[in-house]
Design an enzyme around this catalytic site. Structure first.
Site, short mmCIF file in Angstrom:
data_model
loop_
_atom_site.label_atom_id
_atom_site.label_comp_id
_atom_site.label_asym_id
_atom_site.label_seq_id
_atom_site.Cartn_x
_atom_site.Cartn_y
_atom_site.Cartn_z
N ASP A 165 -5.68 -18.33 37.50
CA ASP A 165 -4.71 -18.36 38.73
C ASP A 165 -4.40 -20.00 39.08
OD1 ASP A 165 -2.86 -17.45 40.75
OD2 ASP A 165 -4.57 -17.01 42.42
N ASN A 216 3.35 -8.73 39.34
CA ASN A 216 3.96 -9.65 39.02
C ASN A 216 5.29 -9.34 38.76
OD1 ASN A 216 1.10 -11.38 37.45
ND2 ASN A 216 1.90 -11.64 39.45
C1 IPE Z 1 -3.17 -12.33 39.61
O1 IPE Z 1 -2.84 -13.59 39.88
C2 IPE Z 1 -2.35 -11.92 38.30
C3 IPE Z 1 -2.68 -12.95 37.05
C4 IPE Z 1 -3.37 -13.84 37.15
C5 IPE Z 1 -1.77 -12.63 35.99
P1 IPE Z 1 -1.53 -13.49 41.08
O2 IPE Z 1 -1.00 -14.94 41.56
O3 IPE Z 1 -0.39 -12.52 40.75
O4 IPE Z 1 -2.50 -12.78 42.56
P2 IPE Z 1 -2.08 -12.60 43.91
O5 IPE Z 1 -0.83 -11.93 44.04
O6 IPE Z 1 -2.12 -14.05 44.61
O7 IPE Z 1 -3.31 -11.81 44.57
C1 IPE Z 2 -1.17 -17.76 37.55
O1 IPE Z 2 -0.75 -18.44 38.37
C2 IPE Z 2 -0.24 -17.09 36.62
C3 IPE Z 2 0.46 -15.63 36.93
C4 IPE Z 2 0.13 -14.96 37.77
C5 IPE Z 2 1.42 -15.11 35.85
P1 IPE Z 2 0.42 -18.30 39.50
O2 IPE Z 2 1.68 -18.22 39.12
O3 IPE Z 2 -0.09 -17.14 40.43
O4 IPE Z 2 0.15 -19.74 40.41
P2 IPE Z 2 0.16 -19.70 41.87
O5 IPE Z 2 -1.02 -18.81 42.46
O6 IPE Z 2 1.38 -19.41 42.59
O7 IPE Z 2 -0.37 -21.20 42.25
MG MG Z 3 -1.35 -16.85 41.98
#
Ligand code: IPE
Ligand code: IPE
Ligand code: MG
Length: 246
Positions: free
Chosen positions: A21, A69
C-alpha cells in the site's frame, strides 16, 4: 549485510502475505501522477520477490488488486492492468531463473482477456518450479472467496456428495482459492494504514502482523528483513500458555 545474518532460517514464516500500500501517496509526495507510484511499486515487487526466494520463504502472497479496487477511476484501473501485463512479460525470466512458481487467487474472469492470457502463460511456464510459490491476489476479495466456498459446499451437500456433518475447517479450506497454501504466518502492510482491507480473512486467523510506516515504492530489502526479524522474536501461542510452548 548484518540484518540478513540476524535472520534464523530455521524459523521463517512458511507463508508471508504483503499488503502493498501507498503507491498513490508516494507519487503525490513527488508531485507526480498516481501511475508513477504504481510503476515504481513494481520495482519493490521485484526486489521483494527475489529477496524472499533468496532467504528461503516458501510461499509469498502479494495483494495486487482488490475487488474494491474496481471502484477506482477507470484510468487508474486501466493503468494497473497494463502494468500487470507488462510486468508479467518482463519478469517471466526472473521467475524462471529463481525457480519461482506463479499462482493467482481472486476472480480472474473480471480481468481483461489480455491479462488473463499473460497470466496463464506465465503460470504454465513456471508450473514445475519448486523454490517458492508466488501468489498474486488479483481482483481478490476475501468475503467473495468465502461466499464462493460456501456456495460450492452447499451444492455438494444438495447433490449428496458430502454430508452437513462432514463440513469442518479442512473442507472449507479446500474450497478457498488458497487451497494449496498453508495458513498465513506473517502479514506485512506498508504505508502506515492499520487495516486488512478484505485480505485473506480466513487464512490470517493466527497470523502475526507487521505494520510499517513506509510507502510501498520505498519498501526495501532491509525493511523486509526487519519484518522477519520482528516475527522471529514473537512467541506464537495458539491459545496455549507460554509454559506449554517452552
Ligand atoms: C488494499 O489497498 C489493496 C491492495 C493493496 C491491492 P487499498 O489502498 O485499496 O486499501 P484501502 O481501501 O485503503 O483500505
Ligand atoms: C497500493 O497503493 C496499490 C493498489 C491498491 C493497487 P495505493 O494505490 O492504494 O496507494 P495509496 O494508498 O493511495 O497511497
Ligand atoms: Mg491504498
Amino acid at each position: 549485510m548484518s540484518l540478513l545474518s540476524s535472520i534464523n532460517i530455521e524459523n521463517l514464516p512458511k507463508h508471508l502475505a504483503i499488503i502493498m500500500d501507498g503507491n498513490g501517496r508516494w507519487a503525490k509526495q513527488q508531485g507526480m501522477m498516481r501511475a508513477f507510484g504504481h510503476e515504481n511499486g513494481t520495482k519493490s515487487v521485484k526486489t521483494t520477490v527475489e529477496n524472499c526466494a533468496k532467504i528461503g520463504i516458501e510461499n509469498l502472497t502479494l495483494y495486487a488488486f482488490s475487488t474494491e479496487n474496481w471502484n477506482r477511476p477507470k484510468l487508474e484501473v486501466n493503468t494497473l492492468m497494463k502494468l500487470l501485463i507488462s510486468s508479467l512479460k518482463k519478469e517471466l525470466e526472473t521467475l524462471v531463473i529463481n525457480n519461482i512458481k506463479l499462482n493467482t487467487i481472486g476472480n480472474l474472469e473480471k480481468l481483461p482477456k489480455s491479462a488473463q492470457k499473460e497470466l496463464l502463460e506465465v503460470i504454465g511456464k513456471t508450473k514445475n518450479n519448486t523454490r517458492m510459490t508466488l501468489t498474486l491476489a488479483l481482483s481478490y476479495g476475501s468475503r467473495e472467496e468465502i461466499i464462493n466456498a460456501v456456495k460450492n459446499i452447499a451444492t455438494k451437500v444438495k447433490n449428496n456428495i458430502i454430508s452437513i456433518d462432514s463440513i469442518d475447517e479442512s473442507i472449507l479450506n479446500k474450497h478457498l482459492y488458497t487451497h494449496n497454501l498453508p495458513d498465513v504466518d506473517l502479514v506485512i502492510r506498508t504505508s502506515g494504514e492499520h487495516r486488512i482491507s478484505n485480505f485473506l480473512l480466513w487464512q490470517i486467523a493466527y497470523a502475526e502482523f507487521y505494520f510499517i510506516d513506509v510507502l510501498w515504492p520505498d519498501f526495501s530489502e532491509e525493511h523486509l528483513y526487519e519484518a522477519i526479524i520482528s516475527y522471529q522474536k514473537r512467541e506464537r501461542r495458539f491459545g496455549k500458555t507460554s509454559e506449554q510452548i517452552k
